[in-house]
Design a protein around this motif. Structure first.
Motif, mmCIF file in Angstrom:
data_model
loop_
_atom_site.group_PDB
_atom_site.id
_atom_site.type_symbol
_atom_site.label_atom_id
_atom_site.label_comp_id
_atom_site.label_asym_id
_atom_site.label_seq_id
_atom_site.Cartn_x
_atom_site.Cartn_y
_atom_site.Cartn_z
ATOM 1 N N ASN A 1 0.722 -1.191 -0.009
ATOM 2 C CA ASN A 1 -0.126 -0.068 0.164
ATOM 3 C C ASN A 1 0.768 1.238 -0.020
ATOM 4 O O ASN A 1 0.422 2.356 0.469
ATOM 5 N N THR A 2 2.147 1.194 -0.494
ATOM 6 C CA THR A 2 2.896 2.225 -0.308
ATOM 7 C C THR A 2 2.884 2.877 -2.059
ATOM 8 O O THR A 2 2.053 2.330 -2.762
ATOM 9 N N ASN A 3 3.684 3.930 -2.350
ATOM 10 C CA ASN A 3 3.703 4.534 -3.720
ATOM 11 C C ASN A 3 4.978 3.711 -4.285
ATOM 12 O O ASN A 3 5.391 4.236 -5.602
ATOM 13 N N LEU A 4 5.385 2.783 -3.968
ATOM 14 C CA LEU A 4 6.311 1.848 -4.613
ATOM 15 C C LEU A 4 5.741 1.242 -5.933
ATOM 16 O O LEU A 4 4.872 0.503 -5.611
ATOM 17 N N THR A 5 6.760 1.087 -6.905
ATOM 18 C CA THR A 5 6.242 0.345 -8.123
ATOM 19 C C THR A 5 6.436 -1.153 -7.956
ATOM 20 O O THR A 5 7.087 -1.508 -7.078
ATOM 21 N N ARG A 6 6.082 -2.005 -8.619
ATOM 22 C CA ARG A 6 6.301 -3.289 -8.589
ATOM 23 C C ARG A 6 7.654 -3.577 -8.759
ATOM 24 O O ARG A 6 8.252 -4.505 -7.896
ATOM 25 N N GLU A 7 8.441 -3.081 -9.764
ATOM 26 C CA GLU A 7 9.818 -3.311 -9.812
ATOM 27 C C GLU A 7 10.738 -2.868 -8.391
ATOM 28 O O GLU A 7 11.551 -3.445 -8.270
ATOM 29 N N GLU A 8 10.216 -1.850 -7.840
ATOM 30 C CA GLU A 8 10.899 -1.248 -6.719
ATOM 31 C C GLU A 8 10.648 -2.003 -5.538
ATOM 32 O O GLU A 8 11.685 -2.554 -4.783
ATOM 33 N N ARG A 9 9.333 -2.840 -5.188
ATOM 34 C CA ARG A 9 9.024 -3.435 -4.243
ATOM 35 C C ARG A 9 9.968 -4.917 -4.517
ATOM 36 O O ARG A 9 10.544 -5.120 -3.446
ATOM 37 N N VAL A 10 10.209 -5.389 -5.726
ATOM 38 C CA VAL A 10 10.900 -6.481 -5.979
ATOM 39 C C VAL A 10 12.422 -6.149 -5.653
ATOM 40 O O VAL A 10 13.100 -7.136 -4.932
ATOM 41 N N ARG A 11 13.059 -5.006 -5.959
ATOM 42 C CA ARG A 11 14.309 -4.717 -5.687
ATOM 43 C C ARG A 11 14.783 -4.562 -4.191
ATOM 44 O O ARG A 11 15.658 -4.960 -3.610
ATOM 45 N N ILE A 12 13.555 -4.142 -3.649
ATOM 46 C CA ILE A 12 13.953 -3.830 -2.076
ATOM 47 C C ILE A 12 13.671 -5.197 -1.260
ATOM 48 O O ILE A 12 14.519 -5.109 -0.286
ATOM 49 N N ALA A 13 12.711 -5.942 -1.571
ATOM 50 C CA ALA A 13 12.565 -6.948 -0.909
ATOM 51 C C ALA A 13 12.980 -8.256 -1.314
ATOM 52 O O ALA A 13 12.789 -9.303 -0.328
ATOM 53 N N ILE A 14 13.214 -8.507 -2.307
ATOM 54 C CA ILE A 14 13.436 -9.730 -2.967
ATOM 55 C C ILE A 14 15.003 -10.063 -3.348
ATOM 56 O O ILE A 14 15.584 -9.249 -3.908
ATOM 57 N N PRO A 15 15.516 -11.117 -2.807
ATOM 58 C CA PRO A 15 16.915 -11.443 -3.238
ATOM 59 C C PRO A 15 17.204 -11.682 -4.609
ATOM 60 O O PRO A 15 16.165 -12.239 -5.292
ATOM 61 N N ARG A 16 18.192 -11.297 -5.161
ATOM 62 C CA ARG A 16 18.615 -11.147 -6.500
ATOM 63 C C ARG A 16 19.052 -12.810 -6.992
ATOM 64 O O ARG A 16 19.565 -13.577 -6.057
ATOM 65 N N THR A 17 18.928 -13.154 -8.186
ATOM 66 C CA THR A 17 19.397 -14.578 -8.685
ATOM 67 C C THR A 17 20.130 -14.175 -10.039
ATOM 68 O O THR A 17 19.802 -13.218 -10.667
ATOM 69 N N ASN A 18 20.600 -15.251 -10.830
ATOM 70 C CA ASN A 18 21.360 -14.922 -11.875
ATOM 71 C C ASN A 18 20.540 -15.446 -13.156
ATOM 72 O O ASN A 18 20.857 -15.240 -14.112
ATOM 73 N N ASP A 19 19.444 -16.115 -12.701
ATOM 74 C CA ASP A 19 18.556 -16.874 -13.618
ATOM 75 C C ASP A 19 17.266 -15.903 -13.878
ATOM 76 O O ASP A 19 16.662 -15.349 -12.837
ATOM 77 N N TYR A 20 16.677 -15.932 -15.008
ATOM 78 C CA TYR A 20 15.275 -15.358 -15.287
ATOM 79 C C TYR A 20 14.302 -15.859 -14.331
ATOM 80 O O TYR A 20 14.298 -17.296 -14.023
ATOM 81 N N PRO A 21 13.501 -15.245 -13.587
ATOM 82 C CA PRO A 21 13.503 -13.829 -13.829
ATOM 83 C C PRO A 21 14.328 -12.791 -12.864
ATOM 84 O O PRO A 21 13.691 -11.610 -12.534
ATOM 85 N N TYR A 22 15.459 -13.375 -12.454
ATOM 86 C CA TYR A 22 16.654 -12.712 -11.867
ATOM 87 C C TYR A 22 16.428 -12.167 -10.531
ATOM 88 O O TYR A 22 16.800 -11.315 -9.783
ATOM 89 N N TYR A 23 15.188 -12.876 -9.848
ATOM 90 C CA TYR A 23 15.101 -12.854 -8.486
ATOM 91 C C TYR A 23 14.398 -14.124 -7.734
ATOM 92 O O TYR A 23 13.888 -15.149 -8.543
ATOM 93 N N ASP A 24 14.555 -14.285 -6.256
ATOM 94 C CA ASP A 24 14.017 -15.418 -5.675
ATOM 95 C C ASP A 24 12.622 -15.485 -5.594
ATOM 96 O O ASP A 24 11.971 -14.394 -5.249
ATOM 97 N N GLN A 25 11.959 -16.627 -6.397
ATOM 98 C CA GLN A 25 10.529 -16.538 -6.316
ATOM 99 C C GLN A 25 9.996 -17.231 -4.933
ATOM 100 O O GLN A 25 8.857 -17.057 -4.903
ATOM 101 N N CYS A 26 10.700 -17.501 -4.232
ATOM 102 C CA CYS A 26 10.042 -18.350 -3.080
ATOM 103 C C CYS A 26 10.510 -17.878 -1.625
ATOM 104 O O CYS A 26 10.197 -18.324 -0.807
ATOM 105 N N HIS A 27 11.440 -16.783 -1.638
ATOM 106 C CA HIS A 27 12.028 -16.355 -0.449
ATOM 107 C C HIS A 27 12.112 -14.564 -0.637
ATOM 108 O O HIS A 27 12.102 -14.056 -1.768
ATOM 109 N N ARG A 28 11.942 -13.952 0.653
ATOM 110 C CA ARG A 28 12.119 -12.492 0.628
ATOM 111 C C ARG A 28 13.179 -12.292 1.370
ATOM 112 O O ARG A 28 13.539 -13.211 2.352
#
Length: 576
Positions: free
Chosen positions: A80-107
């Motif tokens: 419920n913040t003014n953060l975009t979808r991409e910004e929420r992913v960058r802030i809260a989700i760990p990065r990975t090297n494979d598509y979609p380039y973030y962890d889908q099962c952990h935060r």
């Protein structure tokens, strides 16, 4: 033989003995009333709703349960913040090297509520931590798949992803049960009552699917819907084939699968796309099942079922109707001669069970090879269908393109199957599938992967048709239908296993294509050990089935048709 001479009362004993077998079977009398006329074209048209039903039952669950590749942990504090979808992913989700380039099962294991209370602009910070927690709820990117499915509503992802494959397997388990149950009804009550029974159950369970709100309610609905799978097309096909000229029976299969099934499966993805609601989509895919209300008026009962149950009056009534629609005027004594032959026939028919397929070594070997060839083809076929959602492209475009190959594949196979033979066509189609699947595994370009996938589907369409024809030609007459049913049951088991191939992508992204390439290679190898049926008389007895192909060797050219003249074999090349 002239019509006026066909009468059991007007011919002598010797002539009667000679002519009697000519009208002992329904196929013998059908040409006199028309075996390829207006009546047969009406029957071909009547296959339309059943071809559509088969395509919708086969593929609709794919779009009812589909999940976008891009999904990530739902963090309530950030929604419920003014953060975009991409910004929420960058802030809260760990990065990975494979598509979609973030962890889908952990935060990330961070206190986002405290971070928001601090008043800092989270966009300007890079929050690094090695601590993560498992997701409990997810967000989804609905750009390419523009609607939530039951899979996204119930979060069938990560450690619950197996539920999608399990639901598909349960659907095919319903088909196995339906094969036995509907088969019993078909034998005892008739083909039309059996067809109406399974399609009625499928109609109500398809409608009930739209109200499912848990895995088990969904699974029960799909199990009941699965009872009609295969039966919804096999029964109409068998009925229409019985009323069609022998030389035109390939046309029936090509119309049902190459036209009706191909068109329905090609447009199905776009129905899902434009409806954009999985519950409404379930309702729409149930519409072809409404044909159950008109089935008794558009499909006749099986003539062979009438004959096997002693209903000769029904057979004659059907023959008269065919003659009237085809505008034929056969000698009325034909009907009397036909009925007389049926009632007085004392020919002893060889009876056998499916167990007899395994009593002799060569027949057992051929049966096992047919089962393996068909099962591996089904696994490869379904594996490619389900793996389309792994390609980073519009699944609606890729699915539609793959299904559109059914029609040209049918036409090409019709041109080469009676020239090159069943064995070489089966080997080439599965070998090409192996090569194309390996190529899809190696290519990194999305367009290249999609092209390989579509071409693989093209080859598998032909391989499946080869498998269907091979079984019908190679198994001996007394156990042909039972043997085909046995192969069908193993094919259904293969259907249930195929849905799990896509899940292996969790181990390695290219694992599904590796599995498919190996299985298609094994299938191509197995088909080389089958005897060629091109140009051969079909085995009529168990003994003939055991001896079939004994005179062939492994290096025989299937492209050459073998026939018998004066007791000596002669070969004719494909160009003749």
């Amino acid at each position: 033989m002239k019509d006026s001479k066909i009468s059991s009362n007007s011919i002598g004993p010797n002539e009667s003995t000679r002519l009697r077998p000519k009208l002992e079977d329904f196929d013998d009398v059908l040409p006199y009333v028309g075996d390829y006329g207006r009546y047969q074209w009406l029957l071909l048209l009547s296959l339309l709703p059943y071809g559509i039903t088969y395509a919708f039952l086969y593929f609709s669950q794919f779009f009812i349960t589909i999940i976008p590749i891009e999904h990530w942990c739902l963090v309530d504090e950030l929604v419920n913040t003014n953060l975009t979808r991409e910004e929420r992913v960058r802030i809260a989700i760990p990065r990975t090297n494979d598509y979609p380039y973030y962890d889908q099962c952990h935060r990330k294991d961070l206190n986002f509520a405290e971070m928001l209370k601090s008043g800092k602009d989270l966009r300007s910070f890079e929050f690094q931590t090695n601590k993560t927690v498992e997701c409990t709820r997810w967000e989804y990117n609905f750009t390419q798949i523009p609607y939530p499915s039951i899979g996204t509503e119930l979060d069938w992802v990560c450690d619950r992803e197996y539920l999608i494959s399990s639901a598909q397997a349960i659907f095919f388990c319903g088909s196995i049960v339906g094969g036995f149950l509907v088969g019993w009804i078909a034998d005892h009550k008739g083909r039309i009552p059996a067809l109406m029974f399974c399609n009625t159950i499928a109609l109500f369970s398809s409608i009930a699917t739209a109200s499912a709100n848990s895995f088990w309610s969904f699974a029960i609905c799909r199990f009941l819907t699965g009872i009609a799978f295969d039966n919804c097309i096999n029964i109409p096909l068998i009925i229409v084939l019985e009323y069609m000229a022998v030389s035109k029976r390939t046309l029936v299969v090509n119309v049902a699968f190459g036209v009706y099934f191909a068109v329905a499966s090609t447009i199905l993805p776009w129905i899902a796309y434009y409806i954009s609601n999985w519950r409404y989509f379930a309702y729409v895919t149930a519409i072809p099942l409404l044909s159950v209300a008109i089935t008794p008026w558009i499909l006749p009962e099986s003539a062979r079922w009438y004959v096997s149950n002693g209903m000769t009056d029904k057979v004659v009534e059907k023959l008269r109707r065919i003659a009237r629609i085809n505008r034929k005027n056969p000698d009325l004594r034909i009907y009397d001669a036909f009925v007389s032959n049926l009632e007085s026939s004392d020919a002893v028919q060889e009876t056998a069970t499916v167990i007899d397929l395994f009593r002799s070594p060569r027949l057992a070997k051929n049966t096992i090879l047919l089962v393996l060839f068909w099962s591996l083809t089904v696994i490869s076929f379904d594996g490619h269908v389900y793996s389309l959602k792994l390609i980073q492209s519009s699944v609606f475009v890729s699915f539609s393109l793959a299904c559109s190959t059914e029609l040209p594949a049918g036409f090409l196979l019709a041109l080469v199957l009676d020239r090159w033979g069943r064995r070489v066509c089966g080997f080439l189609t599965l070998s090409l599938t192996c090569i194309l699947s390996i190529a899809e595994l190696l290519f990194s370009s999305m367009m290249a992967k999609l092209a390989m996938s579509v071409m693989s589907r093209f080859c598998l369409n032909m391989a499946a048709n080869v498998g269907l024809q091979y079984a019908a030609e190679l198994l001996p007459t007394p156990v042909r239908s039972q043997g085909v049913s046995l192969i069908h049951i193993f094919g259904i088991i293969a259907h249930t296993l195929a849905s799990y191939i896509t899940d292996s992508a969790a181990i390695w992204e290219e694992f599904p294509m590796l599995i498919i390439s190996i299985l298609s290679f094994i299938g191509a190898t197995f088909v080389l050990f089958l005897p060629e049926t091109l140009g051969q008389n079909l085995p009529q007895t168990i003994k003939q089935g055991e001896e079939f192909g004994r005179d062939q060797n492994f290096w025989s050219l299937p492209c050459y048709k073998k026939s018998q003249y004066d007791g000596h074999p002669h070969y004719h090349s494909c160009e003749q």
